[in-house]
Design a protein around this motif. Structure first.
Motif, short mmCIF file in Angstrom:
data_model
loop_
_atom_site.label_atom_id
_atom_site.label_comp_id
_atom_site.label_asym_id
_atom_site.label_seq_id
_atom_site.Cartn_x
_atom_site.Cartn_y
_atom_site.Cartn_z
N TRP A 161 0.85 -1.19 0.00
CA TRP A 161 0.00 0.00 0.00
C TRP A 161 0.89 1.23 0.00
O TRP A 161 1.71 1.41 0.89
N LEU A 162 0.73 2.07 -1.03
CA LEU A 162 1.56 3.26 -1.16
C LEU A 162 0.92 4.51 -0.56
O LEU A 162 1.54 5.57 -0.52
N GLY A 163 -0.33 4.39 -0.11
CA GLY A 163 -0.97 5.51 0.56
C GLY A 163 -1.22 6.70 -0.34
O GLY A 163 -1.24 6.60 -1.57
N THR A 164 -1.38 7.86 0.30
CA THR A 164 -1.62 9.11 -0.43
C THR A 164 -0.30 9.84 -0.64
O THR A 164 0.75 9.44 -0.12
N ASP A 256 5.94 6.46 -11.38
CA ASP A 256 5.57 7.48 -10.40
C ASP A 256 4.07 7.63 -10.17
O ASP A 256 3.65 8.25 -9.20
N TYR A 257 3.23 7.10 -11.08
CA TYR A 257 1.82 7.44 -10.98
C TYR A 257 1.01 6.59 -10.00
O TYR A 257 -0.17 6.81 -9.79
N TYR A 258 1.63 5.58 -9.37
CA TYR A 258 0.89 4.69 -8.48
C TYR A 258 0.63 5.32 -7.12
O TYR A 258 1.43 6.10 -6.60
N SER A 259 -0.51 4.95 -6.52
CA SER A 259 -0.85 5.32 -5.15
C SER A 259 -1.84 4.26 -4.65
O SER A 259 -2.45 3.54 -5.44
N GLY A 260 -1.99 4.17 -3.32
CA GLY A 260 -2.91 3.15 -2.81
C GLY A 260 -2.37 1.75 -3.03
O GLY A 260 -1.18 1.48 -2.89
N GLY A 279 0.47 -4.15 -11.28
CA GLY A 279 -0.37 -2.97 -11.45
C GLY A 279 -0.76 -2.37 -10.13
O GLY A 279 -0.11 -2.60 -9.11
N GLY A 280 -1.84 -1.61 -10.15
CA GLY A 280 -2.30 -0.97 -8.93
C GLY A 280 -3.18 0.22 -9.23
O GLY A 280 -3.55 0.50 -10.37
N ARG A 281 -3.50 0.94 -8.16
CA ARG A 281 -4.31 2.15 -8.28
C ARG A 281 -3.43 3.33 -8.63
O ARG A 281 -2.30 3.43 -8.16
N PRO A 294 -9.33 9.00 -10.42
CA PRO A 294 -8.74 7.80 -9.84
C PRO A 294 -9.00 6.59 -10.71
O PRO A 294 -10.09 6.44 -11.28
N SER A 295 -7.99 5.73 -10.85
CA SER A 295 -8.08 4.60 -11.78
C SER A 295 -7.38 3.38 -11.22
O SER A 295 -6.64 3.45 -10.25
#
Length: 412
Positions: A161-164, A256-260, A279-281, A294-295
């Motif tokens: 989990w990369l958080g905000t 760089d675009y991942y979060s969550g 992958g991821g959010r 958000p995607s």
């Protein structure tokens, strides 16, 4: 002799890949994703702004060129940025926009087992997907694809989990403090990442660096209360969906675009390049001058997935049509053979016309090399009587037919 470029492949049997991609397509369509086609090259600025200029992909691995008098262009190293660009350019309003694409990607990496400079990838995106339940179902779709549709056994799912953005900024400060007494011990690449993108140190393959990072603080220890609740919720949902997973605090993904939530499917059968899907959010559209959207997305490495199938002896096969070879015994029968060929083709029968052979023996030898199931023999008598000899190449049985009965006999 001019040889193929290092890091590329000549593939002569496409059937295993076609069969694999067919299963992937049907799975995604079943979940109401639509297939789209995107350009093989884009403006270099698209990748620089979306992936991050400090990432290895942008700084080292892209194939970039500038046509005379034109803007800088790059062959696509991945397709998420292109998909979001297409989403914004087409002004898609209906959300979530659930799409997937399949095709070649290009990265100037060091070729090795499971790593090519041109490789086929299937990417899937749910743009405008906001719910954590959708995240869990997205991961389940991929897990079921690998475990049930493809019946793979030797793989694992890792998540983190990369958080905000705020969570990550707080964690970066904590991580930097931890690394201060170790700076002289880490590799040159990690030294650079300390100032450009500190989270990328966890991608380092150096054993010495990994030994240090094993005791580093975890990003999940720096989460806000809201982020921590979401992190616990996604784990709970995956367990409810009976999805087996491991938590990997070092999993940050390379872009760089991942979060969550971020995730990776990997297999020990692949060796060092063990990941075959990741992958991821993410939130990318705001970086490309669009509104915040958000995607959720993922990419599947087709070449690596084929390697796992081969190692597990689970390659898929495409049902083959039996080949019929037409053998005119002399040039006098070539025109008649041409007419028979077109009638069989029009009847949707897989057919090969064998010409330019000097003897009957060479005709049959060619048919055998083509792995023909049966042959249609055309001699002078057959042309005169409009009758055609059909011979089974395996059993040796043969029978004479009219053209209509010949087509029926072949199709039986």
């Amino acid at each position: 002799m001019i040889r193929k470029v290092r890091g590329t492949e000549d593939i002569f049997d496409l059937q295993p890949e076609q069969a694999l991609v067919d299963v992937i397509r049907k799975t995604f369509v079943q979940h109401n994703f639509s297939e789209i086609s995107l350009p093989l090259f884009e403006s270099t600025d698209l990748f620089a702004r979306s992936l991050g200029t400090s990432t290895d992909v942008v700084s080292k691995e892209m194939y970039t060129f500038a046509p005379a008098g034109g803007e800088s262009i790059s062959l696509r190293p991945e397709s998420t940025a292109s998909t979001v660009r297409a989403f914004l350019e087409a002004k898609i309003q209906e959300l979530p926009w659930k799409v997937f694409t399949y095709g070649p990607m290009f990265r100037h990496e060091r070729p090795q087992k499971g790593r090519w400079r041109q490789f086929n990838q299937c990417s899937i995106e749910s743009i405008g997907s906001k719910s954590i339940i959708e995240d869990a179902l997205f991961i389940r779709m991929l897990y079921q694809l690998f475990a049930q549709k493809l019946n793979l056994e030797n793989f694992k799912l890792q998540i983190n989990w990369l958080g905000t953005i705020e969570d990550r900024e707080q964690f970066k400060k904590t991580l930097l403090q931890f690394l201060e007494p170790h700076q002289e011990k880490i590799c040159d690449t990690c030294q650079t990442r300390l100032t450009k993108n500190i989270l990328r140190i966890f991608d380092c393959k150096s054993k010495d660096c990994q030994k240090i990072y094993a005791t580093a603080p975890r990003l999940t220890d720096s989460l806000s209360e809201e982020s921590e609740q979401a992190w616990n919720k996604i784990q709970s949902l995956l367990k409810e969906l009976q999805i087996s997973f491991l938590i990997n605090p070092s999993l940050v993904r390379g872009l760089d675009y991942y979060s969550g939530i971020v995730f990776e499917f990997s297999s020990d059968l692949l060796g060092a390049q063990s990941a075959f899907c990741g992958g991821g959010r993410y939130e990318l559209s705001s970086q490309l001058d669009g509104g915040e959207t958000p995607s959720m997305g993922a990419a599947i490495g087709i070449g690596r997935l084929l390697m796992i199938q081969e190692a597990e002896a689970k390659m898929l096969s495409v049902e083959k049509k039996e080949l019929i070879a037409i053998l005119p015994l002399s040039k006098d029968q070539h025109e008649a053979a041409m007419n028979i060929y077109t009638q069989l083709i029009d009847a949707n029968i897989k057919t090969e016309l064998v010409l330019n052979k000097k003897s009957i023996k060479s005709l049959f030898k060619k048919a055998d090399a083509l792995q023909a199931h049966s042959v249609v023999i055309l001699g002078e008598d057959e042309v005169t009587t409009n009758s055609y000899v059909l011979k089974n190449m395996k059993t040796g049985d043969q029978k004479t037919y009219s053209i209509n009965d010949l087509i029926l006999a072949i199709k039986q």
